[in-house]
Design an enzyme around this catalytic site. Structure first.
Site, PDB file in Angstrom:
ATOM      1  N   ARG A 115       0.801  -1.198  -0.152  1.00 52.57           N
ATOM      2  CA  ARG A 115      -0.142  -0.290  -0.048  1.00 52.57           C
ATOM      3  C   ARG A 115       0.861   1.398  -0.175  1.00 52.57           C
ATOM      4  NH1 ARG A 115      -5.302   1.388   1.450  1.00 52.57           N
ATOM      5  NH2 ARG A 115      -5.622  -0.930   1.843  1.00 52.57           N
ATOM      6  N   TYR A 218       0.052 -13.345   0.184  1.00 49.10           N
ATOM      7  CA  TYR A 218       0.639 -13.294  -0.973  1.00 49.10           C
ATOM      8  C   TYR A 218       1.818 -12.703  -0.929  1.00 49.10           C
ATOM      9  CZ  TYR A 218      -2.351  -8.746  -0.636  1.00 49.10           C
ATOM     10  OH  TYR A 218      -2.656  -7.723  -0.405  1.00 49.10           O
ATOM     11  N   ASP A 295     -13.998   5.635  -0.740  1.00 45.64           N
ATOM     12  CA  ASP A 295     -14.412   5.089   0.398  1.00 45.64           C
ATOM     13  C   ASP A 295     -15.475   6.125   0.993  1.00 45.64           C
ATOM     14  OD1 ASP A 295     -13.293   2.718   0.282  1.00 45.64           O
ATOM     15  OD2 ASP A 295     -11.871   3.142   2.030  1.00 45.64           O
TER      16      ASP A 295
END
Length: 395
Positions: A115, A218, A295
């Site tokens: 991120r 992952y 969001d």
């Protein structure tokens, strides 16, 4: 400056409230459309909290189209498969190969990225394109008709449009919609660990489906890290307890799982949990010159890995709309008409997919049979999500 019949100017400038991934992506999209951008962020510095992100081809198509492919390939991992397993038995239930056929079908690859890496490259691109960026700037009031915003210390910012990119707990949404986030009763624990401390890992995104919980793993950063996310329903929350979702519940929820899943309990930080929220879908995203995105407009549960992807779609749509020289007061309606049906479907499907992941007993066995019956070349359940969407209508 172009104007329209009602003397409302086209969008020549924009004020973006919020400097997360959605806000910075919008800054990039609008600067590429020739719009002057001011972005304000209430934190003292730009940054992101968290670890891994999954970017489906609906997101990488956009980023690559902005000329960021090389920068992304330097830091991202391009997994070989999406795999679902039963968390109790470790049985493989289904997989989607992320191969050349997948890339050819959707026009871009699937990748996973830290991120902070995505945030950093969008920040660098926004700066390169000349966006005016401000930190330590918290907006406390907005005039929706004038497109002006004021800070607690009396500073004023303005734009032909004001874009609320201030996240799940958006103060701008409070003014426009007035609803509250919905607590799902699920919590997440996250962590990354150096691969040298885990042993060999696969180049796959793997989800282990457990009763009322799941694990996702992952690789990140060129395969140097293993990203781990453990999600589970809190029984303490269901009982109405104020303190819920603690490490003791985490251990209990996954205690009966396969050893490969239980081992991941050591890979996440126990000092912090993330309660999972969304909101009920709405199309009440705009008022006057103010419009919500990301969001702030459509927070969703993480089960489709689409929160960031949908924010990138929003940014791209806003760039396309303002590039058509529409009136500033029409941007919100055009954007909402284009994006609200799409994001409502993603929000609702994310909830449904979470229910599918977290089944137990006979329902879990029925889920497993359904997934085992899926052919690897069957894309019917994901075409709607990853295939190119229509160009925003700007009549």
């Amino acid at each position: 400056m172009k104007t329209h019949d009602d003397d409302v100017p086209a969008v020549g400038s924009a004020l973006i409230v919020g400097g997360g991934i959605g806000g910075l992506a919008t800054a990039v999209a609008l600067r590429r459309a020739g719009v002057a951008v001011t972005l304000v962020e209430k934190a003292d510095e730009f940054g992101e909290v968290g670890a891994g992100l999954q970017l489906g081809p609906n997101a990488t198509r956009i980023l690559f189209g902005w000329g960021l492919e090389s920068a992304i390939r330097e830091v991202a991992v391009f997994p070989e498969n999406l795999i679902a397993r039963d968390a109790l038995t470790n049985e493989e239930l289904t997989r989607i190969p992320l191969d050349d056929a997948f890339v050819g079908r959707y026009g871009a690859p699937y990748c996973v990225i830290h991120r902070t890496d995505l945030h950093s490259l969008l920040l660098a691109e926004a700066r390169r394109l000349g966006a005016d960026l401000h930190v330590a700037t918290e907006i406390v009031s907005v005039d929706t008709s004038a497109g002006t915003a004021r800070t607690a210390d009396g500073r004023t910012y303005s734009g032909d449009v004001v874009i609320g990119a201030d996240g799940l707990r958006s103060s701008l949404r409070d003014r426009l919609v007035g609803d509250v986030p919905v607590n799902s009763g699920y919590v997440a624990y996250r962590g990354t660990i150096a691969v040298e401390d885990t042993g060999p890992i696969s180049d796959d995104v793997v989800v282990w489906m457990a009763p009322h919980g799941h694990l996702v793993q992952y690789p990140l950063r060129r395969g140097e890290l293993l990203n781990n996310v453990l999600v589970f329903r809190s029984d303490a929350f269901a009982r109405g307890e104020e303190e819920y979702g603690g490490a003791d519940e985490l251990e209990e929820r996954f205690g009966d799982c396969h050893p490969v899943v239980r081992r991941a309990l050591d890979f996440v930080g126990k000092q912090r949990r993330w309660p999972l929220y969304d909101r009920v879908p709405t199309d009440d995203w705009s008022q006057g010159r103010v419009v919500l995105m990301g969001d702030a407009a459509h927070p969703m549960l993480q089960y489709l890995a689409q929160g960031c992807c949908q924010a990138l779609e929003d940014a791209s749509a806003l760039g396309t709309i303002v590039g058509h020289d529409v009136a500033a007061t029409d941007v919100g309606a055009l954007f909402t008409a284009e994006r609200a049906p799409r994001t409502a479907e993603v929000q609702s499907t994310a909830r449904a997919f979470g229910d599918l992941c977290h089944r137990e007993g006979d329902q879990a066995r029925a889920r497993n049979a359904l997934l085992l019956a899926r052919g690897r070349d069957d894309f019917s359940t994901i075409d709607w999500l990853y295939a190119p969407q229509s160009i925003p209508a700007t009549a």
